[in-house]
Design a protein around this motif. Structure first.
Motif, mmCIF file in Angstrom:
data_model
loop_
_atom_site.group_PDB
_atom_site.id
_atom_site.type_symbol
_atom_site.label_atom_id
_atom_site.label_comp_id
_atom_site.label_asym_id
_atom_site.label_seq_id
_atom_site.Cartn_x
_atom_site.Cartn_y
_atom_site.Cartn_z
ATOM 1 N N PRO A 53 17.658 -13.066 -38.641
ATOM 2 C CA PRO A 53 17.715 -14.002 -37.511
ATOM 3 C C PRO A 53 18.985 -13.902 -36.676
ATOM 4 O O PRO A 53 18.932 -14.038 -35.456
ATOM 5 N N VAL A 54 20.130 -13.665 -37.312
ATOM 6 C CA VAL A 54 21.376 -13.596 -36.535
ATOM 7 C C VAL A 54 21.389 -12.346 -35.656
ATOM 8 O O VAL A 54 21.760 -12.395 -34.477
ATOM 9 N N GLY A 55 20.963 -11.203 -36.217
ATOM 10 C CA GLY A 55 20.892 -9.973 -35.429
ATOM 11 C C GLY A 55 19.961 -10.120 -34.231
ATOM 12 O O GLY A 55 20.295 -9.689 -33.118
ATOM 13 N N ILE A 56 18.813 -10.727 -34.449
ATOM 14 C CA ILE A 56 17.857 -10.941 -33.355
ATOM 15 C C ILE A 56 18.441 -11.886 -32.311
ATOM 16 O O ILE A 56 18.274 -11.679 -31.102
ATOM 17 N N GLN A 57 19.160 -12.913 -32.754
ATOM 18 C CA GLN A 57 19.752 -13.862 -31.810
ATOM 19 C C GLN A 57 20.799 -13.188 -30.935
ATOM 20 O O GLN A 57 20.904 -13.448 -29.734
ATOM 21 N N VAL A 58 21.592 -12.280 -31.523
ATOM 22 C CA VAL A 58 22.573 -11.533 -30.730
ATOM 23 C C VAL A 58 21.854 -10.678 -29.682
ATOM 24 O O VAL A 58 22.254 -10.631 -28.506
ATOM 25 N N MET A 59 20.775 -9.998 -30.094
ATOM 26 C CA MET A 59 19.997 -9.193 -29.145
ATOM 27 C C MET A 59 19.435 -10.076 -28.025
ATOM 28 O O MET A 59 19.481 -9.710 -26.841
ATOM 29 N N GLN A 60 18.901 -11.237 -28.402
ATOM 30 C CA GLN A 60 18.318 -12.141 -27.402
ATOM 31 C C GLN A 60 19.384 -12.646 -26.435
ATOM 32 O O GLN A 60 19.142 -12.779 -25.227
ATOM 33 N N SER A 61 20.592 -12.888 -26.949
ATOM 34 C CA SER A 61 21.682 -13.349 -26.084
ATOM 35 C C SER A 61 22.062 -12.273 -25.072
ATOM 36 O O SER A 61 22.340 -12.572 -23.901
ATOM 37 N N LEU A 62 22.080 -11.014 -25.513
ATOM 38 C CA LEU A 62 22.356 -9.911 -24.591
ATOM 39 C C LEU A 62 21.261 -9.811 -23.528
ATOM 40 O O LEU A 62 21.546 -9.642 -22.333
ATOM 41 N N LYS A 63 20.029 -9.917 -23.966
ATOM 42 C CA LYS A 63 18.894 -9.871 -23.032
ATOM 43 C C LYS A 63 18.994 -11.019 -22.017
ATOM 44 O O LYS A 63 18.837 -10.810 -20.807
ATOM 45 N N ASP A 64 19.292 -12.225 -22.489
ATOM 46 C CA ASP A 64 19.379 -13.387 -21.595
ATOM 47 C C ASP A 64 20.524 -13.241 -20.592
ATOM 48 O O ASP A 64 20.426 -13.692 -19.448
ATOM 49 N N ALA A 65 21.616 -12.620 -21.034
ATOM 50 C CA ALA A 65 22.761 -12.448 -20.141
ATOM 51 C C ALA A 65 22.447 -11.470 -19.014
ATOM 52 O O ALA A 65 22.827 -11.692 -17.855
ATOM 53 N N LEU A 66 21.762 -10.380 -19.333
ATOM 54 C CA LEU A 66 21.471 -9.343 -18.336
ATOM 55 C C LEU A 66 20.187 -9.616 -17.558
ATOM 56 O O LEU A 66 20.029 -9.130 -16.437
ATOM 57 N N ASP A 67 19.270 -10.366 -18.150
ATOM 58 C CA ASP A 67 17.950 -10.571 -17.546
ATOM 59 C C ASP A 67 17.477 -11.994 -17.856
ATOM 60 O O ASP A 67 16.526 -12.200 -18.605
ATOM 61 N N PRO A 68 18.153 -12.998 -17.295
ATOM 62 C CA PRO A 68 17.855 -14.388 -17.663
ATOM 63 C C PRO A 68 16.434 -14.832 -17.338
ATOM 64 O O PRO A 68 15.926 -15.777 -17.962
ATOM 65 N N ASN A 69 15.780 -14.169 -16.392
ATOM 66 C CA ASN A 69 14.409 -14.548 -16.025
ATOM 67 C C ASN A 69 13.349 -13.741 -16.776
ATOM 68 O O ASN A 69 12.160 -13.868 -16.501
ATOM 69 N N ASN A 70 13.800 -12.886 -17.711
ATOM 70 C CA ASN A 70 12.873 -12.074 -18.520
ATOM 71 C C ASN A 70 11.919 -11.267 -17.645
ATOM 72 O O ASN A 70 10.697 -11.266 -17.857
#
Length: 470
Positions: A440-457
């Motif tokens: 879960p922590v690894g996935i959360q870090v990945m999701q945070s990177l995704k949200d930072a670069l592409d907040p609208n998905n």
């Protein structure tokens, strides 16, 4: 979906950027761009655009960002994990018209290419320079697409994967801004230098979910003075893998070492008109000077024979070597030929070398027990192997058995400290397995990177990460 007034507005903007011929709503074109070579069903985009340069890619991305339209990058469509499907509709950016080889620096052993340049095209371009690009996944894939999936291949044991061979990337982000991951125009021989975060390797393997790769700068290598290939048969899987490990431990800089099980070598014999013994087999290739090849080959022969291997069958001239490796690369089609009319799906796990014999033996037992056709081939030098599952897509019960088998195989690899994907990527089919692998922590870090670069998905939504929509 794009509807009504917004559709007219968006399409008008697209045409003003890349011309009438650069925008397609045709059903056949959209379906062509909604599917790769995987078993995942076609998910066509609403529109396909054909930009000709990074400026057009950036301008198109800004339009999509303004109207909250998903963006799906498309290279050659040779992926194997459903990475190009438009899960939420939107706009496919087909990059085939960006096909320039740029900034070749032979003395620095690097070159920059656009997304429409494929592996074979680059090596043909380099033919008279004495250089080549060795990463070879089999398919004649787009080099930028290979960076996006962190592709590997038969030469990885000697030359590394895309991750080790990408020096710099030009990437268009979701809002249309352009980033150069190692700095604009920078070509450090050993990327990424020590300047800040490693942005290059953040985007290598990101599968279009963080941005659109519009240029990649690659490391090149001198073409070896001599190359020789060989085939060696073994009494067991264990003997073949033991030979591989011992060859690497002996410091032999082997260029390729590929494993084929008895079912796979039988299929290759039939498909490619070969006559190798139907037992576990290694295909090997050695690169170097004439003198160094003699030493490499003697060491490898001593090791294989100590493990019960046969005498080497040699492929010394270019034509014979090419025939041998074409047979290996045609393994997909050889597997399909075992059951005409069926489809193929390739699994893609990777484990530490010491666990390879165990996982292959257990996997073969699983295949037999569940009445499945799945010849095995693998880049055994780095622990990566594939079951080429041949399945009748019109038989739901068989499809279900294959699905359960692939999940068991992936979890078997995870239990042996391996990974669910050695080179094909996560795409659609391995998102849940990625969660198990990373935690879960690894996935959360990945999701945070995704949200930072592409907040609208907007960038290739639905791939790699399983984001819950609000």
């Amino acid at each position: 979906m794009i509807h009504g007034h917004m559709a007219r507005c968006v399409l008008s903007a697209f045409r003003s950027i890349c011309g009438e011929d650069g925008v397609s709503l045709g059903e056949a074109v959209r379906e062509q761009h909604g599917k790769d070579e995987s078993v995942h069903r076609c998910r066509p985009p609403d529109v396909v655009v054909f930009p000709r340069c990074v400026e057009e890619v950036s301008a198109l991305a800004k339009v999509c960002h303004k109207h909250r339209l998903p963006i799906i990058p498309f290279g050659t469509g040779t992926g194997l994990e459903g990475g190009v499907g438009a899960m939420k509709g939107g706009v496919c950016f087909s990059l085939r018209n960006m096909e320039q080889v740029l900034d070749l620096h032979p003395e620095d052993f690097d070159v920059t290419v656009e997304p429409g340049v494929t592996r074979k095209t680059l090596n043909a371009y380099l033919r008279d320079t004495g250089l080549w690009f060795p990463v070879d996944p089999g398919a004649d894939a787009s080099l930028c697409g290979m960076a996006a999936t962190s592709a590997s291949g038969t030469n990885a044991v000697r030359y590394g994967t895309m991750r080790e061979n990408v020096i710099n990337l030009e990437v268009v982000l979701a809002d249309g801004s352009v980033v150069h991951t190692a700095g604009k125009g920078r070509r450090p021989r050993y990327s990424p230098g020590k300047s800040g975060y490693n942005l290059t390797n953040l985007f290598v393997g990101s599968e279009g979910t963080l941005g659109i790769i519009t240029k990649t700068t690659l490391r090149l290598y001198g073409i070896p003075e001599a190359m020789v290939s060989a085939v060696c048969s073994f009494p067991s899987v264990q003997a073949a893998v033991d030979s591989t490990v011992q060859t690497l431990q002996a410091g032999v800089p082997i260029a390729r070492i590929e494993f084929l099980d008895d079912v796979m070598i039988d299929a290759c014999n039939r498909f490619s008109s070969l006559s190798y013994p139907v037992t576990p087999t290694l295909f090997l290739e050695f690169h170097g000077s004439e003198q160094s090849l003699e030493e490499q080959v003697k060491t490898a022969e001593d090791i294989t024979q100590s493990n019960g291997g046969s005498d080497f069958q040699w492929a010394r001239d270019t034509e014979t070597r090419n025939r041998l490796w074409k047979a290996r690369h045609d393994a997909w089609y050889a597997a399909l030929a075992l059951r005409p009319g069926c489809k193929a799906y390739s699994t893609d796990v990777c484990v530490p070398l010491s666990r390879l014999p165990q996982i292959i033996v257990e996997t073969k037992e699983d295949l037999i027990e569940n009445r499945l056709t799945g010849p095995i081939a693998g880049h055994v030098g780095d622990g990566n192997f594939h079951c080429l599952m041949v399945v009748d897509p019109n038989d739901p019960e068989e499809m279900h058995r294959v699905h359960l088998f692939t999940e068991r195989l992936a979890r078997r690899a995870l239990a042996m400290d391996g990974t669910c994907t050695g080179e094909h990527g996560v795409g659609l089919g391995k998102r849940a397995l990625l969660c198990e692998e990373m935690g879960p922590v690894g996935i959360q870090v990945m999701q945070s990177l995704k949200d930072a670069l592409d907040p609208n998905n907007l960038m290739n939504p639905g791939k790699i990460l399983q984001r819950e929509e609000p």
